[in-house]
Design a protein around this motif. Structure first.
Motif, PDB file in Angstrom:
ATOM      1  N   GLU A  21      34.367  52.143  45.345  1.00  0.00           N
ATOM      2  CA  GLU A  21      34.437  50.692  45.471  1.00  0.00           C
ATOM      3  C   GLU A  21      35.881  50.272  45.755  1.00  0.00           C
ATOM      4  OE1 GLU A  21      32.057  48.566  45.432  1.00  0.00           O
ATOM      5  OE2 GLU A  21      30.364  49.769  44.705  1.00  0.00           O
ATOM      6  N   PRO A  22      36.082  49.176  46.477  1.00  0.00           N
ATOM      7  CA  PRO A  22      37.447  48.703  46.717  1.00  0.00           C
ATOM      8  C   PRO A  22      38.234  48.468  45.435  1.00  0.00           C
ATOM      9  CG  PRO A  22      35.927  47.590  48.181  1.00  0.00           C
ATOM     10  CD  PRO A  22      35.088  48.386  47.227  1.00  0.00           C
ATOM     11  N   THR A  23      37.556  48.066  44.382  1.00  0.00           N
ATOM     12  CA  THR A  23      38.266  47.859  43.118  1.00  0.00           C
ATOM     13  C   THR A  23      38.798  49.168  42.553  1.00  0.00           C
ATOM     14  OG1 THR A  23      36.087  47.901  42.051  1.00  0.00           O
ATOM     15  CG2 THR A  23      37.070  45.740  42.480  1.00  0.00           C
ATOM     16  N   ASP A  24      38.175  50.300  42.920  1.00  0.00           N
ATOM     17  CA  ASP A  24      38.703  51.598  42.497  1.00  0.00           C
ATOM     18  C   ASP A  24      40.055  51.869  43.146  1.00  0.00           C
ATOM     19  OD1 ASP A  24      36.387  52.140  41.003  1.00  0.00           O
ATOM     20  OD2 ASP A  24      35.374  53.014  42.740  1.00  0.00           O
ATOM     21  N   CYS A  25      40.260  51.294  44.320  1.00  0.00           N
ATOM     22  CA  CYS A  25      41.499  51.518  45.065  1.00  0.00           C
ATOM     23  C   CYS A  25      42.584  50.508  44.703  1.00  0.00           C
ATOM     24  CB  CYS A  25      41.234  51.429  46.570  1.00  0.00           C
ATOM     25  SG  CYS A  25      39.894  52.485  47.160  1.00  0.00           S
ATOM     26  N   SER A  26      42.174  49.352  44.191  1.00  0.00           N
ATOM     27  CA  SER A  26      43.096  48.226  44.059  1.00  0.00           C
ATOM     28  C   SER A  26      44.210  48.452  43.049  1.00  0.00           C
ATOM     29  CB  SER A  26      42.329  46.958  43.689  1.00  0.00           C
ATOM     30  OG  SER A  26      41.709  47.098  42.417  1.00  0.00           O
ATOM     31  N   SER A  27      43.971  49.262  42.017  1.00  0.00           N
ATOM     32  CA  SER A  27      45.006  49.436  41.000  1.00  0.00           C
ATOM     33  C   SER A  27      46.235  50.134  41.563  1.00  0.00           C
ATOM     34  CB  SER A  27      44.451  50.223  39.808  1.00  0.00           C
ATOM     35  OG  SER A  27      43.978  51.489  40.231  1.00  0.00           O
ATOM     36  N   CYS A  28      46.030  51.042  42.513  1.00  0.00           N
ATOM     37  CA  CYS A  28      47.160  51.743  43.127  1.00  0.00           C
ATOM     38  C   CYS A  28      47.606  51.107  44.436  1.00  0.00           C
ATOM     39  CB  CYS A  28      46.801  53.207  43.380  1.00  0.00           C
ATOM     40  SG  CYS A  28      46.615  54.192  41.884  1.00  0.00           S
ATOM     41  N   HIS A  29      46.684  50.439  45.118  1.00  0.00           N
ATOM     42  CA  HIS A  29      46.984  49.871  46.435  1.00  0.00           C
ATOM     43  C   HIS A  29      46.726  48.363  46.410  1.00  0.00           C
ATOM     44  CE1 HIS A  29      47.332  53.913  48.140  1.00  0.00           C
ATOM     45  NE2 HIS A  29      46.225  54.228  47.491  1.00  0.00           N
ATOM     46  N   SER A  30      47.402  47.668  45.532  1.00  0.00           N
ATOM     47  CA  SER A  30      47.121  46.248  45.320  1.00  0.00           C
ATOM     48  C   SER A  30      47.440  45.401  46.546  1.00  0.00           C
ATOM     49  CB  SER A  30      47.901  45.729  44.110  1.00  0.00           C
ATOM     50  OG  SER A  30      49.296  45.934  44.288  1.00  0.00           O
ATOM     51  N   VAL A  31      48.518  45.719  47.260  1.00  0.00           N
ATOM     52  CA  VAL A  31      48.877  44.930  48.442  1.00  0.00           C
ATOM     53  C   VAL A  31      47.835  45.122  49.535  1.00  0.00           C
ATOM     54  CG1 VAL A  31      50.584  44.610  50.265  1.00  0.00           C
ATOM     55  CG2 VAL A  31      51.331  44.974  47.910  1.00  0.00           C
ATOM     56  N   GLN A  32      47.469  46.377  49.784  1.00  0.00           N
ATOM     57  CA  GLN A  32      46.456  46.649  50.803  1.00  0.00           C
ATOM     58  C   GLN A  32      45.118  46.020  50.424  1.00  0.00           C
ATOM     59  OE1 GLN A  32      48.568  48.854  49.592  1.00  0.00           O
ATOM     60  NE2 GLN A  32      49.588  49.871  51.305  1.00  0.00           N
ATOM     61  N   PHE A  33      44.793  46.047  49.143  1.00  0.00           N
ATOM     62  CA  PHE A  33      43.539  45.446  48.688  1.00  0.00           C
ATOM     63  C   PHE A  33      43.528  43.945  48.968  1.00  0.00           C
ATOM     64  CE2 PHE A  33      41.166  43.201  45.352  1.00  0.00           C
ATOM     65  CZ  PHE A  33      39.901  43.741  45.532  1.00  0.00           C
ATOM     66  N   ALA A  34      44.641  43.277  48.703  1.00  0.00           N
ATOM     67  CA  ALA A  34      44.719  41.835  48.951  1.00  0.00           C
ATOM     68  C   ALA A  34      44.611  41.530  50.442  1.00  0.00           C
ATOM     69  CB  ALA A  34      46.020  41.279  48.379  1.00  0.00           C
ATOM     70  N   GLU A  35      45.277  42.333  51.263  1.00  0.00           N
ATOM     71  CA  GLU A  35      45.203  42.121  52.711  1.00  0.00           C
ATOM     72  C   GLU A  35      43.780  42.335  53.216  1.00  0.00           C
ATOM     73  OE1 GLU A  35      49.749  43.433  53.994  1.00  0.00           O
ATOM     74  OE2 GLU A  35      48.154  44.940  53.929  1.00  0.00           O
ATOM     75  N   TRP A  36      43.176  43.433  52.805  1.00  0.00           N
ATOM     76  CA  TRP A  36      41.808  43.739  53.234  1.00  0.00           C
ATOM     77  C   TRP A  36      40.826  42.663  52.763  1.00  0.00           C
ATOM     78  CZ3 TRP A  36      37.887  44.511  49.681  1.00  0.00           C
ATOM     79  CH2 TRP A  36      36.645  44.852  50.218  1.00  0.00           C
ATOM     80  N   SER A  37      40.997  42.171  51.556  1.00  0.00           N
ATOM     81  CA  SER A  37      40.061  41.184  51.004  1.00  0.00           C
ATOM     82  C   SER A  37      39.979  39.931  51.860  1.00  0.00           C
ATOM     83  CB  SER A  37      40.469  40.808  49.576  1.00  0.00           C
ATOM     84  OG  SER A  37      40.378  41.912  48.712  1.00  0.00           O
ATOM     85  N   ALA A  38      41.081  39.580  52.512  1.00  0.00           N
ATOM     86  CA  ALA A  38      41.110  38.372  53.348  1.00  0.00           C
ATOM     87  C   ALA A  38      40.853  38.668  54.816  1.00  0.00           C
ATOM     88  CB  ALA A  38      42.461  37.680  53.192  1.00  0.00           C
ATOM     89  N   SER A  39      40.597  39.918  55.148  1.00  0.00           N
ATOM     90  CA  SER A  39      40.474  40.315  56.553  1.00  0.00           C
ATOM     91  C   SER A  39      39.042  40.164  57.058  1.00  0.00           C
ATOM     92  CB  SER A  39      40.900  41.777  56.715  1.00  0.00           C
ATOM     93  OG  SER A  39      39.896  42.645  56.200  1.00  0.00           O
ATOM     94  N   PRO A  40      38.855  40.142  58.389  1.00  0.00           N
ATOM     95  CA  PRO A  40      37.492  40.152  58.937  1.00  0.00           C
ATOM     96  C   PRO A  40      36.700  41.380  58.515  1.00  0.00           C
ATOM     97  CG  PRO A  40      39.081  39.526  60.625  1.00  0.00           C
ATOM     98  CD  PRO A  40      39.879  39.989  59.444  1.00  0.00           C
ATOM     99  N   MET A  41      37.379  42.515  58.318  1.00  0.00           N
ATOM    100  CA  MET A  41      36.678  43.716  57.864  1.00  0.00           C
ATOM    101  C   MET A  41      36.107  43.506  56.463  1.00  0.00           C
ATOM    102  SD  MET A  41      36.757  46.068  60.187  1.00  0.00           S
ATOM    103  CE  MET A  41      37.676  46.673  61.595  1.00  0.00           C
ATOM    104  N   GLY A  42      36.944  43.000  55.576  1.00  0.00           N
ATOM    105  CA  GLY A  42      36.493  42.795  54.209  1.00  0.00           C
ATOM    106  C   GLY A  42      35.378  41.775  54.094  1.00  0.00           C
ATOM    107  N   ASN A  43      35.275  40.887  55.076  1.00  0.00           N
ATOM    108  CA  ASN A  43      34.267  39.822  55.033  1.00  0.00           C
ATOM    109  C   ASN A  43      33.189  39.982  56.107  1.00  0.00           C
ATOM    110  OD1 ASN A  43      35.391  37.724  52.956  1.00  0.00           O
ATOM    111  ND2 ASN A  43      37.153  38.381  54.159  1.00  0.00           N
TER     112      ASN A  43
END
Length: 620
Positions: free
Chosen positions: A112-134
């Protein structure tokens, strides 16, 4: 990323950096399979967190020029976990053994993306707002599929209701790209509704969809999405074997139960073929490459067939180079590491495509104008010099409109040419963005159905009626003529290139006022009714008034004898018809029998609404 020249200069500099002969090398050795001891061809060996790297030959041998002293050298190869060795340069005979990545275990999980977010918080935030994430909650996709994305979604074309293909293929393949985790769980499957709270819908194209992808069969690029048999993943129930693929090849970091790094060069470009290249399947035999299958998403093959995909070309540029811009961040994760990365290696995960900055830096528009007697002649050329695929690209409803006007004192001059916009530019009042019948050209691809009518949606296409889109590094020119009535006044010639996300008739049918991600839709907004990509304006001086060459001797402000007149105006590099000594026998521009002819050729680069950073483009 900077402009195309900067990018090419960087590539040349990189080529100089990494081209190392064995005689110059300070670290050399071999890369072998840990289980068999056999050499691994085309492994990537890198001085960690640098651009110093080399590939292995058939004997698994490599050679690197590195600074004297301690260094970490990391080897990565497709299908293997990455591994490294601490060395003290100069040295030779350094063997790096790579363990093969295990076979896929379907019982294993996609992280899950949340599994990645603790180590890659900046990338997670960028992806969350991206067309890919949505991608899974794009309301336009639901409107096209079953009409449920917006309040007016049942208007216009609805696949499940209107497509002749829906009976035999009720789910279509939309979920294979927009909700790939849902598709991987059970396929074929229809799109989940927008109010579905499951992560298979809400996470769209998640981290795992890209970073757990092991391979893709690029001999079958037109198969839509994450289709089994074309795209393969690596899942595991063993916490020590949770593979995460990356494109750098110099990451040998491991976190038990979360990730173990592996190099996968497909993440630079080939992976994009999964969802940015596909075709329909009219005969339902699951063969999307055969004759009769009409390509709908064409972007990957457009890039592949351009010079940008050629690794030996100075223009070589990957999808990631453009759509995942390099950043100045020194680390890709929050974990404290004993090294930092150079600028550009850690890339943004916003994964941009048709943003304002991209659209306004996609092409170059030039215009040549000539005013001869009672005619203004206009040549407009659009150069696709900044994009690594056709413009526009993506699904067939994307389009660009070139609109050319000539006015004097605010009134439109009559267009006497034949280059006119068709009905796909919108039929109605031009003031409200319906441009059909006006001088210009539409750049798009039009499909037709089995009965020869169109446009139809790609699911129902049986042929491509026409395709006017501009390939990478190509140009398209059109000509326009306008009648100039007698009389004074400057002439304003204006060329605009406008991007639209969908045919105007489809937008109206659905009642869309926002794009699929809830942002205001420029297609229905004044003044351009689309996004302005290029804007060029030229002023052609009109003839002077009939008495411009005569000074009234009785005027108290003349300051000159009555026969002095005005000095002649000379037009260099052209006709001298505005000089008093015309050889045509006329009496000069001020005489009642004078002949006025003005020829003005202007090559104008448009006023660009550019971002500060200019990009070379390789967007979908």
């Amino acid at each position: 990323m900077g402009n195309l020249l900067s990018h090419l200069a960087a590539l040349l500099a990189l080529a100089v950096t990494v081209s190392v002969s064995p005689a110059q090398a300070q670290v050399s050795g071999t890369v072998v399979d840990d289980a068999t001891g056999l050499p691994i061809l085309d492994a990537r060996v890198t001085l960690r967190a640098t651009e110093v790297r080399a590939g292995t030959d058939g004997a698994g041998a490599y050679a690197l020029a590195v600074p004297d002293g301690a260094a970490m050298v990391v080897a990565g190869a497709h299908g293997y976990f990455s591994s490294g060795a601490y060395v003290t340069a100069p040295t030779s005979g350094v063997e790096i053994r790579l363990e093969a990545v295990h076979a896929d275990d379907p019982a294993g999980a996609m992280l899950e993306p949340t599994d990645c977010s603790s180590c890659h918080s900046v990338q997670f935030a960028e992806w969350s707002a991206s067309p890919m994430g949505n991608a899974g909650t794009n309301s336009w996709v639901l409107d096209i599929f079953d009409g449920t994305g917006t309040a007016g979604g049942a208007g216009g074309f609805v696949y499940t209701r209107d497509s002749p293909e829906a009976a035999a293929n009720p789910t279509s393949e939309c979920a294979a790209c927009h909700q790939p985790l849902r598709w991987l769980d059970s396929n074929p499957v229809a799109l989940g509704p927008l109010d579905d709270p499951s992560t298979d819908v809400t996470h769209g194209v998640s981290c795992a969809v890209c970073h757990q992808l092991a391979d893709i069969d690029l001999t079958r690029p037109n198969t839509p999405g994450v289709d089994e048999g074309v795209v393969s993943y690596t899942r595991s129930t063993n916490p020590s074997e949770v593979v995460m693929y990356g494109a750098l090849g110099d990451v040998n970091f491991e976190t038990y139960g979360v990730m173990r790094a592996s190099y996968n060069p497909l993440l630079r470009d080939g992976i994009c073929a999964a969802c940015h290249q596909d075709a329909n399947d009219p005969d339902g035999d699951h063969d999307y490459e055969e004759e009769g299958s009409i390509i709908s998403e064409p972007t990957y093959l457009e890039w592949l067939n351009s010079p940008y995909s050629d690794t030996d070309s100075p223009s070589y540029t990957t999808c990631v180079d453009c759509h995942m811009e390099g950043t100045d961040r020194a680390r890709a994760c929050n974990v404290g590491l004993d090294y930092s990365r150079p600028p550009g290696q850690v890339r943004s995960h916003r994964i941009e495509g048709t943003t304002a900055a991209f659209l306004e830096d996609a092409v170059t528009l030039t215009m040549n104008t000539a005013h001869v007697g009672e005619v203004v002649d206009v040549d407009v050329t659009i150069h696709n010099d900044r994009t690594g695929h056709h413009v526009p690209t993506g699904v067939t409803v994307r389009n660009m409109i070139l609109l050319v006007t000539a006015t004097r004192d605010g009134a439109d001059l009559e267009h006497t040419g034949t280059q006119l916009l068709g009905e796909l530019a919108g039929v109605g009042d031009p003031v409200e963005g319906y441009y059909a019948g006006l001088p210009g050209k539409i750049y798009a691809k039009r499909n037709e159905g089995a009965d020869g009518t169109g446009p139809v949606f790609f699911t129902d296409a049986r042929a491509i009626t026409w395709d006017t889109r501009i390939p990478a590094m190509a140009a398209d020119s059109t000509n326009y003529t306008f009648a100039v009535p007698a009389g004074p006044g400057d002439i304003e010639v204006h060329a605009r290139l406008i991007y639209r996300r969908a045919w105007r008739s489809l937008v109206d049918g659905k009642g869309w006022t926002e794009d699929g991600h809830g942002r205001p839709l420029e297609d229905v907004a004044a003044p351009h009714y689309g996004h302005l990509m290029e804007d060029v304006q030229v002023t052609l001086p009109g003839p002077p008034p009939p008495d411009a060459g005569v000074v009234d001797s009785g005027s108290p402000d003349s300051g000159a004898p009555g026969d002095a007149g005005l000095p002649p105006v000379e037009v260099t590099d052209g006709c001298q018809c505005r000089s008093a000594g015309s050889s045509s026998g006329g009496g000069g521009v001020g005489g009642s029998g004078g002949l006025f002819a003005l020829v003005l050729i202007l090559g104008v680069l448009g006023r660009r609404r550019r971002s500060a950073r200019r990009r070379s483009r390789v967007t979908g």
